[in-house]
Design an enzyme around this catalytic site. Sequence first.
Site, PDB file in Angstrom:
ATOM      1  N   ASN A   1      -4.676  -0.151  17.935  1.00  0.00           N
ATOM      2  CA  ASN A   1      -5.837   0.590  17.427  1.00  0.00           C
ATOM      3  C   ASN A   1      -5.994   1.872  18.260  1.00  0.00           C
ATOM      4  OD1 ASN A   1      -8.300   1.499  16.568  1.00  0.00           O
ATOM      5  ND2 ASN A   1      -9.450  -0.354  17.088  1.00  0.00           N
TER       6      ASN A   1
ATOM      7  N   LYS B   1      -8.332   4.023  17.972  1.00  0.00           N
ATOM      8  CA  LYS B   1      -9.772   4.352  18.094  1.00  0.00           C
ATOM      9  C   LYS B   1      -9.963   5.866  17.996  1.00  0.00           C
ATOM     10  CE  LYS B   1     -10.917   0.058  20.394  1.00  0.00           C
ATOM     11  NZ  LYS B   1     -11.748  -0.692  21.326  1.00  0.00           N
TER      12      LYS B   1
ATOM     13  N   HIS C   1     -15.048  -4.031  12.779  1.00  0.00           N
ATOM     14  CA  HIS C   1     -14.726  -3.943  14.204  1.00  0.00           C
ATOM     15  C   HIS C   1     -16.022  -3.968  14.998  1.00  0.00           C
ATOM     16  CE1 HIS C   1     -13.363  -2.418  18.072  1.00  0.00           C
ATOM     17  NE2 HIS C   1     -12.162  -2.838  17.721  1.00  0.00           N
TER      18      HIS C   1
ATOM     19  N   GLU D   1     -12.605 -10.902  19.015  1.00  0.00           N
ATOM     20  CA  GLU D   1     -12.685  -9.946  20.124  1.00  0.00           C
ATOM     21  C   GLU D   1     -14.064 -10.043  20.784  1.00  0.00           C
ATOM     22  OE1 GLU D   1      -9.733  -6.314  19.446  1.00  0.00           O
ATOM     23  OE2 GLU D   1     -11.782  -5.861  18.901  1.00  0.00           O
TER      24      GLU D   1
ATOM     25  N   ILE E   1     -13.824  -5.898  25.663  1.00  0.00           N
ATOM     26  CA  ILE E   1     -13.141  -4.745  25.044  1.00  0.00           C
ATOM     27  C   ILE E   1     -13.108  -3.588  26.034  1.00  0.00           C
ATOM     28  CG2 ILE E   1     -13.298  -3.000  23.216  1.00  0.00           C
ATOM     29  CD1 ILE E   1     -14.353  -5.153  21.336  1.00  0.00           C
TER      30      ILE E   1
ATOM     31  N   GLY F   1      -9.158  -6.352  26.137  1.00  0.00           N
ATOM     32  CA  GLY F   1      -8.696  -6.367  27.526  1.00  0.00           C
ATOM     33  C   GLY F   1      -7.228  -6.687  27.732  1.00  0.00           C
TER      34      GLY F   1
ATOM     35  N   ALA G   1      -5.863  -1.678  22.275  1.00  0.00           N
ATOM     36  CA  ALA G   1      -6.118  -0.234  22.267  1.00  0.00           C
ATOM     37  C   ALA G   1      -5.865   0.355  23.658  1.00  0.00           C
ATOM     38  CB  ALA G   1      -7.542   0.043  21.794  1.00  0.00           C
ATOM     39  N   SER G   2      -6.878   0.320  24.516  1.00  0.00           N
ATOM     40  CA  SER G   2      -6.817   1.068  25.779  1.00  0.00           C
ATOM     41  C   SER G   2      -5.628   0.718  26.664  1.00  0.00           C
ATOM     42  CB  SER G   2      -8.123   0.900  26.561  1.00  0.00           C
ATOM     43  OG  SER G   2      -8.396  -0.462  26.785  1.00  0.00           O
TER      44      SER G   2
END
Length: 219
Positions: free
Chosen positions: A8, A10, A92, A140, A145, A177, A198-199
Amino acid sequence: MKRPLIINFKNYDEVSGQRVVKLAKAAQAVARKLKVEIAVAPTQPALALVARNVKLPIICQHVDDQKVGSSTGYFVPEIAKSYGASGSLINHSEHRIEMKQIASLVERLRGLHMTSIVCAREPWEVMEISAFQPDFIAIEPPELIGSGRAVSKENPAIITKSIEAAGMRSKVICGAGITGRGDVLKAMELGSRGILVASGIIKASSWVGKIADLAAGMK
Ligand code: G3P
Protein backbone atom coordinates in the site's frame (compact mmCIF):
# COMPACT_ATOMS: atom_id res chain seq x y z
CA MET A 1 -4.86 -13.47 -6.23
CA LYS A 2 -3.97 -16.48 -4.07
CA ARG A 3 -1.31 -15.51 -1.50
CA PRO A 4 -0.47 -11.88 -2.15
CA LEU A 5 2.04 -9.49 -0.68
CA ILE A 6 0.17 -6.21 -1.13
CA ILE A 7 2.14 -2.98 -0.98
CA ASN A 8 0.00 0.00 0.00
CA PHE A 9 1.68 3.22 -1.17
CA LYS A 10 -0.75 5.36 0.92
CA ASN A 11 0.02 9.06 0.42
CA TYR A 12 3.71 8.80 1.24
CA ASP A 13 5.76 11.56 -0.29
CA GLU A 14 8.53 9.04 -1.01
CA VAL A 15 6.34 7.65 -3.81
CA SER A 16 4.97 10.88 -5.23
CA GLY A 17 5.34 11.79 -8.91
CA GLN A 18 7.47 9.46 -11.03
CA ARG A 19 8.79 7.67 -7.95
CA VAL A 20 5.58 5.68 -7.95
CA VAL A 21 6.84 3.90 -11.06
CA LYS A 22 10.20 3.18 -9.46
CA LEU A 23 8.56 1.41 -6.51
CA ALA A 24 6.16 -0.51 -8.76
CA LYS A 25 9.08 -1.66 -10.94
CA ALA A 26 11.04 -2.72 -7.86
CA ALA A 27 8.03 -4.81 -6.81
CA GLN A 28 7.79 -6.35 -10.28
CA ALA A 29 11.48 -7.23 -10.36
CA VAL A 30 11.19 -9.07 -7.04
CA ALA A 31 7.92 -10.77 -7.99
CA ARG A 32 9.54 -12.16 -11.13
CA LYS A 33 12.78 -13.18 -9.50
CA LEU A 34 11.32 -14.85 -6.42
CA LYS A 35 8.05 -15.94 -8.06
CA VAL A 36 5.97 -14.39 -5.31
CA GLU A 37 2.61 -12.80 -5.94
CA ILE A 38 3.02 -9.07 -5.30
CA ALA A 39 0.26 -6.50 -5.80
CA VAL A 40 0.63 -2.74 -5.63
CA ALA A 41 -1.82 -0.14 -4.31
CA PRO A 42 -0.73 3.27 -5.59
CA THR A 43 -2.68 6.49 -5.09
CA GLN A 44 -5.67 6.92 -7.37
CA PRO A 45 -4.12 9.46 -9.77
CA ALA A 46 -1.18 7.11 -10.37
CA LEU A 47 -3.21 4.04 -11.28
CA ALA A 48 -2.99 4.43 -15.04
CA LEU A 49 0.69 5.36 -14.91
CA VAL A 50 1.52 2.27 -12.86
CA ALA A 51 -0.67 0.07 -15.08
CA ARG A 52 1.24 1.27 -18.13
CA ASN A 53 4.60 0.44 -16.57
CA VAL A 54 4.18 -2.90 -14.80
CA LYS A 55 2.23 -6.11 -15.14
CA LEU A 56 1.24 -6.65 -11.53
CA PRO A 57 -2.22 -6.71 -9.95
CA ILE A 58 -3.10 -3.08 -9.28
CA ILE A 59 -5.29 -2.45 -6.28
CA CYS A 60 -7.09 0.80 -5.42
CA GLN A 61 -6.60 2.13 -1.92
CA HIS A 62 -10.29 3.01 -1.72
CA VAL A 63 -13.38 3.20 -3.91
CA ASP A 64 -16.62 5.07 -3.33
CA ASP A 65 -20.08 3.56 -3.47
CA GLN A 66 -21.32 6.22 -5.88
CA LYS A 67 -22.84 5.96 -9.30
CA VAL A 68 -21.00 5.94 -12.61
CA GLY A 69 -21.72 9.25 -14.28
CA SER A 70 -22.60 12.38 -12.36
CA SER A 71 -20.62 11.84 -9.16
CA THR A 72 -17.96 14.54 -9.27
CA GLY A 73 -14.83 13.89 -7.25
CA TYR A 74 -15.75 10.35 -6.22
CA PHE A 75 -13.80 7.34 -7.35
CA VAL A 76 -15.89 4.42 -8.55
CA PRO A 77 -14.87 0.81 -9.30
CA GLU A 78 -15.95 0.85 -12.96
CA ILE A 79 -13.72 3.82 -13.75
CA ALA A 80 -10.86 2.36 -11.69
CA LYS A 81 -11.10 -0.81 -13.77
CA SER A 82 -10.94 1.20 -16.98
CA TYR A 83 -7.55 2.53 -15.84
CA GLY A 84 -6.15 -0.93 -15.11
CA ALA A 85 -7.14 -1.63 -11.50
CA SER A 86 -8.03 -5.24 -10.74
CA GLY A 87 -9.24 -4.81 -7.18
CA SER A 88 -9.58 -2.49 -4.23
CA LEU A 89 -8.98 -2.12 -0.54
CA ILE A 90 -12.20 -1.21 1.23
CA ASN A 91 -12.64 0.24 4.71
CA HIS A 92 -8.95 0.77 5.42
CA SER A 93 -8.42 1.89 9.00
CA GLU A 94 -7.45 5.30 7.62
CA HIS A 95 -10.57 5.48 5.43
CA ARG A 96 -13.47 3.81 7.19
CA ILE A 97 -16.94 3.45 5.71
CA GLU A 98 -20.34 2.10 6.83
CA MET A 99 -21.10 -1.64 6.79
CA LYS A 100 -23.87 -1.01 4.27
CA GLN A 101 -21.41 0.55 1.86
CA ILE A 102 -18.92 -2.27 2.40
CA ALA A 103 -21.60 -4.81 1.47
CA SER A 104 -22.55 -2.87 -1.62
CA LEU A 105 -18.95 -2.37 -2.81
CA VAL A 106 -18.01 -6.02 -2.31
CA GLU A 107 -20.93 -7.04 -4.49
CA ARG A 108 -20.13 -4.41 -7.07
CA LEU A 109 -16.47 -5.48 -7.29
CA ARG A 110 -17.55 -9.10 -7.62
CA GLY A 111 -19.78 -8.16 -10.54
CA LEU A 112 -16.80 -6.47 -12.18
CA HIS A 113 -14.53 -9.49 -11.54
CA MET A 114 -12.37 -7.33 -9.32
CA THR A 115 -10.74 -8.48 -6.07
CA SER A 116 -12.17 -7.12 -2.83
CA ILE A 117 -9.92 -6.73 0.20
CA VAL A 118 -11.87 -5.41 3.15
CA CYS A 119 -9.95 -4.18 6.19
CA ALA A 120 -11.03 -4.82 9.76
CA ARG A 121 -9.73 -3.74 13.15
CA GLU A 122 -11.07 -6.56 15.31
CA PRO A 123 -12.13 -10.19 14.95
CA TRP A 124 -15.79 -9.27 15.57
CA GLU A 125 -15.61 -6.97 12.57
CA VAL A 126 -14.05 -9.78 10.55
CA MET A 127 -17.07 -11.88 11.47
CA GLU A 128 -19.54 -9.21 10.33
CA ILE A 129 -17.67 -8.47 7.12
CA SER A 130 -17.28 -12.14 6.23
CA ALA A 131 -21.04 -12.30 5.72
CA PHE A 132 -20.47 -10.30 2.51
CA GLN A 133 -17.89 -12.87 1.35
CA PRO A 134 -15.15 -10.54 0.12
CA ASP A 135 -12.17 -12.27 -1.46
CA PHE A 136 -9.93 -11.20 1.42
CA ILE A 137 -10.32 -9.62 4.83
CA ALA A 138 -7.22 -7.81 6.11
CA ILE A 139 -6.91 -7.67 9.87
CA GLU A 140 -4.94 -4.60 10.93
CA PRO A 141 -4.89 -3.39 14.54
CA PRO A 142 -4.74 0.41 14.15
CA GLU A 143 -2.34 0.94 17.05
CA LEU A 144 0.33 -1.11 15.24
CA ILE A 145 -0.02 0.54 11.81
CA GLY A 146 3.20 2.37 10.97
CA SER A 147 4.69 1.37 14.34
CA GLY A 148 7.39 -1.02 13.16
CA ARG A 149 5.97 -3.54 15.67
CA ALA A 150 4.52 -6.42 13.69
CA VAL A 151 0.98 -7.64 14.24
CA SER A 152 2.19 -11.24 13.85
CA LYS A 153 4.53 -10.89 16.83
CA GLU A 154 2.76 -8.30 18.98
CA ASN A 155 -0.72 -9.74 18.66
CA PRO A 156 -0.67 -13.20 17.04
CA ALA A 157 -4.03 -14.04 18.61
CA ILE A 158 -5.81 -11.37 16.59
CA ILE A 159 -4.76 -13.21 13.42
CA THR A 160 -5.86 -16.65 14.56
CA LYS A 161 -9.13 -15.30 15.97
CA SER A 162 -9.81 -13.49 12.71
CA ILE A 163 -9.19 -16.65 10.68
CA GLU A 164 -11.65 -18.45 12.92
CA ALA A 165 -14.17 -15.61 12.60
CA ALA A 166 -13.99 -15.61 8.79
CA GLY A 167 -14.46 -19.38 8.53
CA MET A 168 -14.60 -20.56 4.93
CA ARG A 169 -16.26 -17.33 3.75
CA SER A 170 -13.16 -15.18 3.13
CA LYS A 171 -9.39 -15.54 3.20
CA VAL A 172 -7.71 -13.59 5.97
CA ILE A 173 -4.53 -11.59 5.42
CA CYS A 174 -2.87 -9.31 7.94
CA GLY A 175 -0.90 -6.10 8.17
CA ALA A 176 0.43 -3.44 10.53
CA GLY A 177 4.02 -2.95 11.56
CA ILE A 178 5.43 -5.60 9.20
CA THR A 179 9.07 -4.71 8.52
CA GLY A 180 11.03 -7.94 8.09
CA ARG A 181 11.06 -11.47 6.79
CA GLY A 182 10.53 -12.92 10.28
CA ASP A 183 7.31 -10.91 10.66
CA VAL A 184 5.99 -12.33 7.39
CA LEU A 185 7.07 -15.87 8.23
CA LYS A 186 5.31 -15.70 11.57
CA ALA A 187 2.11 -14.36 9.97
CA MET A 188 2.08 -17.12 7.37
CA GLU A 189 2.76 -19.73 10.05
CA LEU A 190 -0.29 -18.46 11.92
CA GLY A 191 -2.39 -19.10 8.82
CA SER A 192 -2.47 -15.68 7.18
CA ARG A 193 -3.11 -15.96 3.42
CA GLY A 194 -1.15 -12.84 2.57
CA ILE A 195 0.39 -9.61 3.83
CA LEU A 196 -0.58 -5.94 3.59
CA VAL A 197 2.37 -3.61 4.13
CA ALA A 198 3.27 0.06 3.67
CA SER A 199 5.89 1.94 5.70
CA GLY A 200 8.23 -1.02 6.20
CA ILE A 201 8.88 -0.94 2.45
CA ILE A 202 8.32 2.68 1.54
CA LYS A 203 10.64 4.02 4.24
CA ALA A 204 13.37 1.44 3.51
CA SER A 205 16.66 2.60 2.02
CA SER A 206 16.53 -0.10 -0.68
CA TRP A 207 13.08 -0.90 -2.05
CA VAL A 208 14.24 -3.96 -3.97
CA GLY A 209 16.16 -5.24 -0.94
CA LYS A 210 13.27 -4.77 1.46
CA ILE A 211 10.62 -6.20 -0.85
CA ALA A 212 12.85 -9.23 -1.46
CA ASP A 213 13.33 -9.64 2.29
CA LEU A 214 9.57 -9.68 2.90
CA ALA A 215 8.80 -11.76 -0.18
CA ALA A 216 11.24 -14.43 1.01
CA GLY A 217 9.02 -14.89 4.06
CA MET A 218 6.05 -15.71 1.83
CA LYS A 219 7.69 -18.76 0.28
O1 G3P B 1 -2.38 -0.93 4.50
C1 G3P B 1 -1.22 -1.30 5.14
C2 G3P B 1 -1.09 -0.72 6.45
O2 G3P B 1 -2.09 0.00 7.02
C3 G3P B 1 0.01 -1.15 7.30
O3 G3P B 1 0.86 -0.07 7.35
O4 G3P B 1 2.98 1.05 7.62
O5 G3P B 1 2.24 -0.60 9.32
O6 G3P B 1 2.94 -1.39 7.07
P1 G3P B 1 2.34 -0.28 7.87
